[in-house]
Design an enzyme around this catalytic site. Structure first.
Site, PDB file in Angstrom:
ATOM      1  N   HIS A  43     -13.880  26.377 -31.672  1.00 50.27           N
ATOM      2  CA  HIS A  43     -13.123  25.204 -31.221  1.00 50.27           C
ATOM      3  C   HIS A  43     -11.652  25.583 -31.189  1.00 50.27           C
ATOM      4  O   HIS A  43     -10.914  25.355 -32.147  1.00 50.27           O
ATOM      5  CB  HIS A  43     -13.357  24.020 -32.162  1.00 50.27           C
ATOM      6  CG  HIS A  43     -12.755  22.738 -31.684  1.00 50.27           C
ATOM      7  ND1 HIS A  43     -13.206  21.505 -32.096  1.00 50.27           N
ATOM      8  CD2 HIS A  43     -11.723  22.486 -30.830  1.00 50.27           C
ATOM      9  CE1 HIS A  43     -12.470  20.556 -31.523  1.00 50.27           C
ATOM     10  NE2 HIS A  43     -11.567  21.136 -30.765  1.00 50.27           N
ATOM     11  N   GLU A  70     -16.027  24.309 -28.008  1.00 46.10           N
ATOM     12  CA  GLU A  70     -15.686  22.899 -28.151  1.00 46.10           C
ATOM     13  C   GLU A  70     -14.213  22.693 -27.833  1.00 46.10           C
ATOM     14  O   GLU A  70     -13.388  23.572 -28.074  1.00 46.10           O
ATOM     15  CB  GLU A  70     -15.937  22.430 -29.589  1.00 46.10           C
ATOM     16  CG  GLU A  70     -17.363  22.569 -30.060  1.00 46.10           C
ATOM     17  CD  GLU A  70     -17.523  22.132 -31.506  1.00 46.10           C
ATOM     18  OE1 GLU A  70     -16.492  21.953 -32.197  1.00 46.10           O
ATOM     19  OE2 GLU A  70     -18.661  21.981 -31.950  1.00 46.10           O
ATOM     20  N   HIS A 190     -21.256  18.165 -37.706  1.00 43.54           N
ATOM     21  CA  HIS A 190     -20.156  17.685 -38.542  1.00 43.54           C
ATOM     22  C   HIS A 190     -20.675  17.283 -39.913  1.00 43.54           C
ATOM     23  O   HIS A 190     -21.380  16.292 -40.066  1.00 43.54           O
ATOM     24  CB  HIS A 190     -19.373  16.534 -37.924  1.00 43.54           C
ATOM     25  CG  HIS A 190     -17.905  16.584 -38.290  1.00 43.54           C
ATOM     26  ND1 HIS A 190     -17.429  16.246 -39.523  1.00 43.54           N
ATOM     27  CD2 HIS A 190     -16.822  17.004 -37.587  1.00 43.54           C
ATOM     28  CE1 HIS A 190     -16.119  16.414 -39.556  1.00 43.54           C
ATOM     29  NE2 HIS A 190     -15.723  16.886 -38.395  1.00 43.54           N
TER      30      HIS A 190
END
Length: 237
Positions: A43, A70, A190
């Site tokens: 990310h 991401e 997450h």
């Protein structure tokens, strides 16, 4: 079997704290795959506080599984993921200075923007996934964008799991059923960890992939990276 994609952002965080190239993000990607990970997730954020743009380009040649990138779909981000030909792009609604992703898209409120972005990525053969909360309205909006997948934001599940796992999983199981009904495949991520992952996996139909970074890298400090990846894979069996 649900695929395990290892998010290696925290490796880059540790490296960046001292400068140089120790630990090596590239070596981490190689070894995660060697030890059984079925994908690598990064990310890159605009401030490059962990994964940098340079990392993204350097990692791509060593990916033998799946490269999931991401990020918020800014023009710079889209240019980068198209150039490296990511296998999957997970779109998140993060602000530029956000500490970590903490909510899903308002898909209906951003429907035209998301449609345009997803169409552009799919023209280049890139699978897309939209980060969403376990909410049927948001999932319905995601389906309208043309995306192939959603990624369920699982922090609420992880937070509530110690208080009662049946109640914690309920909205996610319902969301998964609805997503399957409207033709979307499901990813999740997450705060999933060795304690809560297996129960999530068993109760989410058609769960294609989980992306795990913080907990997995933290566990590897005590267990070692190879054993840790095997333990997470065992949760998905």
């Amino acid at each position: 079997m649900t695929r395990l994609s290892v998010n290696i952002n925290k490796i880059a965080t540790l490296r960046n704290s001292r400068g140089g190239n120790v630990p090596s993000v590239k070596d981490a990607a190689i070894n995660c795959q060697k030890f059984g990970a079925q994908g690598i997730t990064v990310h890159p954020r605009p401030d490059e506080r962990h994964i940098t743009r340079r990392d993204v380009y350097e990692i791509k040649p060593v990916i033998t599984t799946e490269f999931n990138i991401e990020g918020y779909p800014s023009e710079d981000f889209l240019k980068m993921v198209i150039e490296v030909q990511a296998d999957q792009v997970t779109l998140v609604p993060d602000k530029h200075n956000q500490l970590t992703s903490d909510h899903g898209w308002d898909t209906w409120g951003n429907i035209d923007f998301l449609k345009e972005v997803i169409s552009r990525l799919q023209e280049h053969g890139i699978r897309t996934s939209i980060f969403v909360d376990p909410d049927s309205e948001a999932i319905e909006g995601a389906a309208e964008t043309g995306t192939q997948r959603i990624e369920l934001y699982t922090e609420p599940y992880a937070r509530l799991y110690p208080l009662g796992r049946d109640k914690a999983i309920e909205p996610f199981a319902e969301a998964a059923v609805f997503a399957n009904k409207v033709g979307l495949e499901i990813n999740a991520g997450h705060d999933l960890n060795l304690e809560n992952l297996n129960y999530f996996y068993k109760n989410i139909p058609n769960l294609k992939e989980v992306s795990i970074g913080h907990a997995l890298i933290a566990d590897s400090l005590y267990l070692g990276l190879e054993k840790t990846i095997q333990e997470y894979l065992n949760c998905l069996r």
